[in-house]
Design a protein around this motif. Structure first.
Motif, PDB file in Angstrom:
ATOM      1  N   ALA A  40       0.781  -1.213  -0.154  1.00  0.00           N
ATOM      2  CA  ALA A  40      -0.098  -0.110   0.051  1.00  0.00           C
ATOM      3  C   ALA A  40       0.763   1.220  -0.084  1.00  0.00           C
ATOM      4  CB  ALA A  40      -1.002   0.111   1.256  1.00  0.00           C
ATOM      5  N   ARG A 131      -4.669   1.121  -1.675  1.00  0.00           N
ATOM      6  CA  ARG A 131      -4.450   1.190  -2.812  1.00  0.00           C
ATOM      7  C   ARG A 131      -5.691   0.933  -3.893  1.00  0.00           C
ATOM      8  NH1 ARG A 131       0.084  -3.165  -4.811  1.00  0.00           N
ATOM      9  NH2 ARG A 131       1.189  -1.748  -6.178  1.00  0.00           N
ATOM     10  N   ARG A 137      -2.810   5.681  -4.580  1.00  0.00           N
ATOM     11  CA  ARG A 137      -3.110   5.462  -3.236  1.00  0.00           C
ATOM     12  C   ARG A 137      -4.100   6.547  -2.701  1.00  0.00           C
ATOM     13  NH1 ARG A 137      -0.014   1.957  -5.426  1.00  0.00           N
ATOM     14  NH2 ARG A 137       1.634   0.795  -4.222  1.00  0.00           N
TER      15      ARG A 137
END
Length: 153
Positions: A40, A131, A137
Motif C-alpha cells: 500500500a 491502493r 493510493r
C-alpha cells in the motif's frame, strides 16, 4: 477527540512528498502509525518522513530487524522506524522494544501499529493507506489528541 481527512496520492512520488511534508513538522515525541495492506505504500511514506526529518542513512523496511533507529540529521530529530507486522499484535514484544523511552527524544513511525502501538501515546497520527484500482493510493489521516489542532504539512 479525533479528526479525519483524506489525501489523494496518485503516484509513489506523491506518497513520498506527503511523507516529506509530514516529516517537516514532526517533533521529538511524535508517534505516527501507518496502516494498510502489503504494497500500500507504508515504507514509501516512511521514507518520505525520514527525508522530511533529514535523518541520516537509507530508510528501508525494518521487517526482519523489527526496529531501526535513524540518527538525527538536518533537523536534529532522530527517527525510530518500526515494523510491527512480525509481532503479530503481541503487546509484550512491542513493550520489549521500549518505544515509550524512544518517544522522549525521537519521532517514532510504526508500520502495522494500529491496535497495538497506538497505546504508546494518546497524541498520535494514524495514516491508513489504500491502493486503488488504478494503482494510485489514498491516505486516510486520523488525528488523535494534540494532533487535532496541528498541521501535517
Amino acid at each position: 477527540m479525533t479528526n479525519t481527512e483524506t489525501v489523494a496520492l496518485p503516484t509513489p512520488q506523491d506518497t513520498h512528498a506527503f511523507g516529506q511534508a509530514l516529516g517537516g513538522v514532526l517533533r521529538p515525541g511524535d508517534l505516527v502509525l501507518l496502516a494498510g495492506p502489503l504494497g500500500a505504500g507504508k515504507t514509501a511514506l516512511a521514507q518520505g518522513i525520514g527525508a522530511g526529518l533529514g535523518v541520516g542513512g537509507r530508510v528501508s523496511s525494518p521487517t526482519f530487524i523489527i526496529a531501526r533507529e535513524h540518527k538525527a540529521g538536518s533537523r536534529g530529530i532522530p527517527m525510530v522506524h518500526v515494523d510491527a507486522y512480525r509481532l503479530g499484535g503481541s503487546l509484550d514484544e512491542l513493550d520489549d522494544l521500549d518505544l515509550d523511552t524512544e518517544l522522549v527524544s525521537s519521532a517514532v513511525v510504526v508500520e502495522w501499529g494500529e491496535g497495538s502501538a497506538d497505546r504508546l501515546s494518546g497524541d498520535h497520527l494514524l495514516i491508513r493507506l489504500d491502493r486503488q484500482v488504478d494503482d494510485s493510493r489514498v491516505a486516510t489521516v486520523e488525528r488523535y489528541g494534540a494532533w487535532v489542532d496541528r498541521p501535517i504539512s
